[in-house]
Design a protein around this motif. Structure first.
Motif, PDB file in Angstrom:
ATOM      1  N   LYS A  43      48.472  34.009  42.773  1.00 30.19           N
ATOM      2  CA  LYS A  43      49.016  35.315  43.139  1.00 30.19           C
ATOM      3  C   LYS A  43      49.093  36.224  41.911  1.00 30.19           C
ATOM      4  N   GLU A  44      49.488  35.663  40.759  1.00 30.58           N
ATOM      5  CA  GLU A  44      49.564  36.430  39.518  1.00 30.58           C
ATOM      6  C   GLU A  44      48.172  36.898  39.068  1.00 30.58           C
ATOM      7  N   ILE A  45      47.190  36.011  39.192  1.00 30.09           N
ATOM      8  CA  ILE A  45      45.827  36.347  38.777  1.00 30.09           C
ATOM      9  C   ILE A  45      45.282  37.506  39.609  1.00 30.09           C
ATOM     10  N   ILE A  46      45.492  37.432  40.927  1.00 34.57           N
ATOM     11  CA  ILE A  46      45.011  38.492  41.817  1.00 34.57           C
ATOM     12  C   ILE A  46      45.685  39.818  41.493  1.00 34.57           C
ATOM     13  N   ALA A  47      47.004  39.768  41.270  1.00 34.82           N
ATOM     14  CA  ALA A  47      47.744  40.985  40.921  1.00 34.82           C
ATOM     15  C   ALA A  47      47.235  41.569  39.605  1.00 34.82           C
ATOM     16  N   PHE A  90      37.800  35.333  44.648  1.00 30.90           N
ATOM     17  CA  PHE A  90      37.195  36.174  43.608  1.00 30.90           C
ATOM     18  C   PHE A  90      36.002  36.966  44.140  1.00 30.90           C
ATOM     19  N   LYS A  91      35.319  36.411  45.135  1.00 29.72           N
ATOM     20  CA  LYS A  91      34.232  37.159  45.764  1.00 29.72           C
ATOM     21  C   LYS A  91      34.802  38.356  46.527  1.00 29.72           C
ATOM     22  N   LYS A  92      35.894  38.115  47.240  1.00 31.94           N
ATOM     23  CA  LYS A  92      36.490  39.175  48.053  1.00 31.94           C
ATOM     24  C   LYS A  92      37.008  40.342  47.215  1.00 31.94           C
ATOM     25  N   ILE A  93      37.537  40.038  46.027  1.00 35.55           N
ATOM     26  CA  ILE A  93      38.105  41.111  45.203  1.00 35.55           C
ATOM     27  C   ILE A  93      37.097  41.632  44.183  1.00 35.55           C
ATOM     28  N   GLY A  94      35.839  41.192  44.299  1.00 33.98           N
ATOM     29  CA  GLY A  94      34.774  41.763  43.491  1.00 33.98           C
ATOM     30  C   GLY A  94      34.573  41.194  42.104  1.00 33.98           C
ATOM     31  N   VAL A  95      35.232  40.080  41.808  1.00 33.25           N
ATOM     32  CA  VAL A  95      35.080  39.471  40.484  1.00 33.25           C
ATOM     33  C   VAL A  95      33.789  38.651  40.414  1.00 33.25           C
ATOM     34  N   LEU A  96      33.448  37.980  41.517  1.00 33.72           N
ATOM     35  CA  LEU A  96      32.226  37.178  41.582  1.00 33.72           C
ATOM     36  C   LEU A  96      31.337  37.700  42.707  1.00 33.72           C
ATOM     37  N   GLU A  97      30.034  37.625  42.482  1.00 37.94           N
ATOM     38  CA  GLU A  97      29.083  38.133  43.473  1.00 37.94           C
ATOM     39  C   GLU A  97      28.969  37.217  44.678  1.00 37.94           C
ATOM     40  N   LYS A  98      28.908  35.894  44.434  1.00 39.67           N
ATOM     41  CA  LYS A  98      28.692  34.937  45.521  1.00 39.67           C
ATOM     42  C   LYS A  98      29.938  34.115  45.845  1.00 39.67           C
TER      43      LYS A  98
END
Length: 289
Positions: A43-47, A90-98
């Motif tokens: 949760k902290e990482i996403i924030a 991470f894909k959903k929030i745009g950090v990773l492509e796949k």
């Protein structure tokens, strides 16, 4: 060659991932038994990532988003499961492509002759680009004598991290003590992994809950006596180092399903309730799981 059916399955899986929302994936994470510290950190990482993006849009200074991680814990504590979920997040929030996970071990990286190791590392990194490269028992890379190519594999991985810093997340996983020793032997390596997550052993109560969930997902249920017997087995196993955690529970449940099948096969009439219920006699029977 990939068959038509395999292509269809892969396409359906991709479609399912595209349709799921970030809330769906987070709900899956929060529905995992235990792992409170893991859920809190995710949760902290996403924030952190979301706020850094907002600061960037407002022309404010931002911190570099470095998400390479160390996972420490015994087998069966959820490390691989969490890594897969992180890739999708991470894909959903745009950090990773796949957002896919490539899970490997020492044999997939360490070569047998000069130049072989670099080639093997390059091959695995290429497969993982756009997702997560997950190396289990990573400390094994530091083992071996002077002629061992494990150190070369570590050096090649470090270079790949730098060359693909926006396309790849590297997760090193393994036992807590061994991972700590491994990182101390290579001080430069530790600084490249800002996120350390400890996966604690499950409590007996958590393991029982996991067993119920596993049985339910297969359309079975445990009788009260079966739960009591499972609890006794787990308490005895709990004194053993590396008892297996959720992996042990899965093995017990899968074996119970097979034993139930043998038990019911002998009966002339079998009801729906019979097919659903795992009884105490289906649980255990020997110590090999």
């Amino acid at each position: 060659m990939v068959s038509k059916s395999q292509k269809e399955i892969k396409s359906n899986d991709t479609q399912k991932e595209d349709d799921e929302t970030l809330e769906d994936i987070m709900a899956e994470l929060y529905n995992l038994v235990g792992l409170k510290n893991v859920k809190k950190l995710v949760k902290e990482i996403i924030a952190f990532i979301e706020i850094q993006e907002k600061r960037k849009k407002n022309n404010l200074l931002t911190e570099p988003i470095v998400l390479h991680m160390i996972f420490r814990g015994n087998p069966g504590t959820g490390k691989t499961t969490v890594a897969r979920i992180l890739g999708r997040i991470f894909k959903k929030i745009g950090v990773l492509e796949k957002g896919h996970l490539v899970e490997i071990e020492r044999a997939d990286l360490v070569g047998e002759y000069i130049g072989h190791t670099a080639l093997k590392v390059k091959r695995q990194v290429k497969k993982a680009l756009g997702g997560i490269l997950f190396i289990d028992e990573a400390y094994s890379l530091a083992r071996g004598g002077e002629k061992d190519f494990g150190k070369e594999a570590i050096d090649a991985l470090v270079k790949s991290m730098e060359d693909n810093k926006d396309k790849l997340i590297l997760i090193l996983a393994g036992y807590e003590k061994e991972m700590d020793i491994f990182l101390r032997t290579n001080p430069g390596l530790k600084s490249r992994f800002p996120i350390h997550i400890d996966f604690k052993d499950y409590t007996i109560e958590e393991l029982i809950e996991i067993a119920k969930i596993m049985a339910k997902s297969r359309e079975y249920k445990l009788s009260n006596k079966a739960i009591k017997k499972l609890e006794t087995i787990l308490k005895n196993k709990n004194y053993e180092y590396n008892s297996g955690n959720a992996r042990l529970v899965r093995n017990i449940i899968e074996k119970a399903i097979r034993k139930q099948a043998v038990r019911l096969q002998k009966r002339k009439y079998v009801t729906r309730e019979d097919l659903l219920l795992l009884r105490a006699e289906d649980i255990g029977g020997d110590d090999k799981y």
